[in-house]
Design a protein around this motif. Sequence first.
Motif, PDB file in Angstrom:
ATOM      1  N   HIS A  43       0.819  -1.220   0.000  1.00  0.00           N
ATOM      2  CA  HIS A  43       0.000   0.000   0.000  1.00  0.00           C
ATOM      3  C   HIS A  43       0.849   1.265   0.000  1.00  0.00           C
ATOM      4  O   HIS A  43       0.550   2.232   0.710  1.00  0.00           O
ATOM      5  CB  HIS A  43      -0.943   0.014   1.207  1.00  0.00           C
ATOM      6  N   ILE A  44       1.905   1.275  -0.815  1.00  0.00           N
ATOM      7  CA  ILE A  44       2.735   2.479  -0.883  1.00  0.00           C
ATOM      8  C   ILE A  44       2.859   3.001  -2.312  1.00  0.00           C
ATOM      9  O   ILE A  44       3.799   3.700  -2.640  1.00  0.00           O
ATOM     10  CB  ILE A  44       4.144   2.251  -0.285  1.00  0.00           C
ATOM     11  N   SER A  82       7.472  -1.336   8.853  1.00  0.00           N
ATOM     12  CA  SER A  82       6.094  -1.300   8.343  1.00  0.00           C
ATOM     13  C   SER A  82       5.295  -0.140   8.898  1.00  0.00           C
ATOM     14  O   SER A  82       4.309   0.291   8.302  1.00  0.00           O
ATOM     15  CB  SER A  82       5.380  -2.619   8.664  1.00  0.00           C
ATOM     16  N   SER A  83       5.701   0.391  10.062  1.00  0.00           N
ATOM     17  CA  SER A  83       4.970   1.507  10.661  1.00  0.00           C
ATOM     18  C   SER A  83       5.442   2.868  10.160  1.00  0.00           C
ATOM     19  O   SER A  83       4.852   3.894  10.491  1.00  0.00           O
ATOM     20  CB  SER A  83       5.110   1.455  12.192  1.00  0.00           C
ATOM     21  N   LEU A  84       6.493   2.869   9.355  1.00  0.00           N
ATOM     22  CA  LEU A  84       7.005   4.129   8.821  1.00  0.00           C
ATOM     23  C   LEU A  84       6.046   4.688   7.784  1.00  0.00           C
ATOM     24  O   LEU A  84       5.236   3.969   7.205  1.00  0.00           O
ATOM     25  CB  LEU A  84       8.386   3.910   8.202  1.00  0.00           C
ATOM     26  N   SER A  85       6.174   5.977   7.508  1.00  0.00           N
ATOM     27  CA  SER A  85       5.308   6.603   6.517  1.00  0.00           C
ATOM     28  C   SER A  85       5.621   6.057   5.124  1.00  0.00           C
ATOM     29  O   SER A  85       6.711   5.522   4.874  1.00  0.00           O
ATOM     30  CB  SER A  85       5.506   8.120   6.522  1.00  0.00           C
ATOM     31  N   SER A  86       4.660   6.200   4.232  1.00  0.00           N
ATOM     32  CA  SER A  86       4.844   5.706   2.861  1.00  0.00           C
ATOM     33  C   SER A  86       6.051   6.343   2.200  1.00  0.00           C
ATOM     34  O   SER A  86       6.797   5.684   1.467  1.00  0.00           O
ATOM     35  CB  SER A  86       3.586   5.981   2.031  1.00  0.00           C
ATOM     36  N   TYR A  87       6.276   7.637   2.467  1.00  0.00           N
ATOM     37  CA  TYR A  87       7.397   8.342   1.835  1.00  0.00           C
ATOM     38  C   TYR A  87       8.735   7.772   2.300  1.00  0.00           C
ATOM     39  O   TYR A  87       9.670   7.618   1.503  1.00  0.00           O
ATOM     40  CB  TYR A  87       7.318   9.843   2.150  1.00  0.00           C
ATOM     41  N   VAL A  88       8.828   7.458   3.588  1.00  0.00           N
ATOM     42  CA  VAL A  88      10.079   6.891   4.112  1.00  0.00           C
ATOM     43  C   VAL A  88      10.292   5.491   3.544  1.00  0.00           C
ATOM     44  O   VAL A  88      11.411   5.121   3.169  1.00  0.00           O
ATOM     45  CB  VAL A  88      10.049   6.855   5.652  1.00  0.00           C
ATOM     46  N   GLN A  89       9.220   4.710   3.461  1.00  0.00           N
ATOM     47  CA  GLN A  89       9.340   3.367   2.906  1.00  0.00           C
ATOM     48  C   GLN A  89       9.779   3.417   1.443  1.00  0.00           C
ATOM     49  O   GLN A  89      10.619   2.617   1.005  1.00  0.00           O
ATOM     50  CB  GLN A  89       8.003   2.636   3.030  1.00  0.00           C
TER      51      GLN A  89
END
Length: 436
Positions: A282-283, A335-342
Amino acid sequence: MQRLKKDYKKAPISSIHLRLYLAIILGQIACGYALGISGTALAEAQHVIQINGAWQGLLGAGSLIGLAGSALMGRLADQIGQRGMLMINMYLFALLSLAQLWTTNLWILFIIRILLGLMIAIDYTVGNSLLVEWLPAKESGKFQSRLIIYWTVGFILSYVSGITIHGFGDLTWQVVLASSAVPGLIAAGYRSIFRLPASPTWLAVQGKNKTAQKVIQKHLGKRWGLSLKLIKAKPADSISVTTLLSPKYRRQTLVGGGFYALQAFAFFGISIFLPVLLKDMHIGNQHISGLIYNACMMIGVLVGTVIFKKISRRAFLIGSFFLSMLALLALVIGSSLSSYVQIAIFALFSIILSAGLTLDYPYPTELFDDQVRASGVGTCITISRFGAASGTFLLPVLTGIGGARLSMLVCVVILALGGLICLLWAPETSPRFKKK
């Protein structure tokens, strides 16, 4: 025999080297395109035919399975020479690509993809051997390290083509698959117009020294000829797997095949089915995720060509495995990081792993001597394709079982194993660093 001639492997870069290099470049573009096109084509096929995760994996891995024939192609080249095989394989490649237009039977498509992989195996194995046997010894590594750039161009072009080819209705996914005929025909046409030279090294190893001298002088001039070592070379014996696993070559074979297989497992598994991974995480949507990955892959191989000149082959190998493993591990546990960081972590992983691809062409060829080079490189590629095919087949299956993070965790383990093998056994092959 005219011993006083200068060794042709010390000749400066000339038109024959550049013409041969372009012939191999065009083949690399076609190969990268054909391997990459399956992902977007199969995504389109899901809208037309019923295809489960296992069949996605099989068709995605089909060409990689065919590439496992590299050892056979290498041994054949050692016996009959490289030039003839490279003159016809891209024509067969184009015909097989077009054959995908006329069937929706998954088993037949699977067989066609395997045969396509066999044609790619010729370019990977035989093309690289012919190139290294012509290039000046001091320039060979540099030129080979750049081949991955052109392979990446083909891979990226396949993604762009896959998302832009429309208007063929239910046939669109087959047209996408068959589009690999275009770069194949371009490569075949060039090789027919600018005919490839025979390898002087191969001719000498076969005991055909006079013919080898004539070939050298035709393309490089009268002052160049065979080295004393090649003049005294005895006709080559048949090269078998037993030879490559003998004490003389065992380390080279196991390290060359091992690093290549474990790297390919992670690279092909993730790159071909990247939209499946990112959708599960979901990123990002499929198109954006593909563009991110491909952009980072190109950045990675460009960075890799620079690093290749600066550090030892051994250090490069070890670093690319362990650093990409750490980046992917951070993505798994973050997995708990923001989408941008991932996305940023994933981009870093892509750059590091792709940089390591720079070693795929020069390192295996540097591991083996003239008498077994084609067979040795072919065997390494064969071993690597088992890794690539396994990763490509298993990734959609693992994702279906435990999600994207299970797939990536398996890749973390694979990359750690590759780094450990290189740390323990990888020999240094760089002429610059071997002297130190």
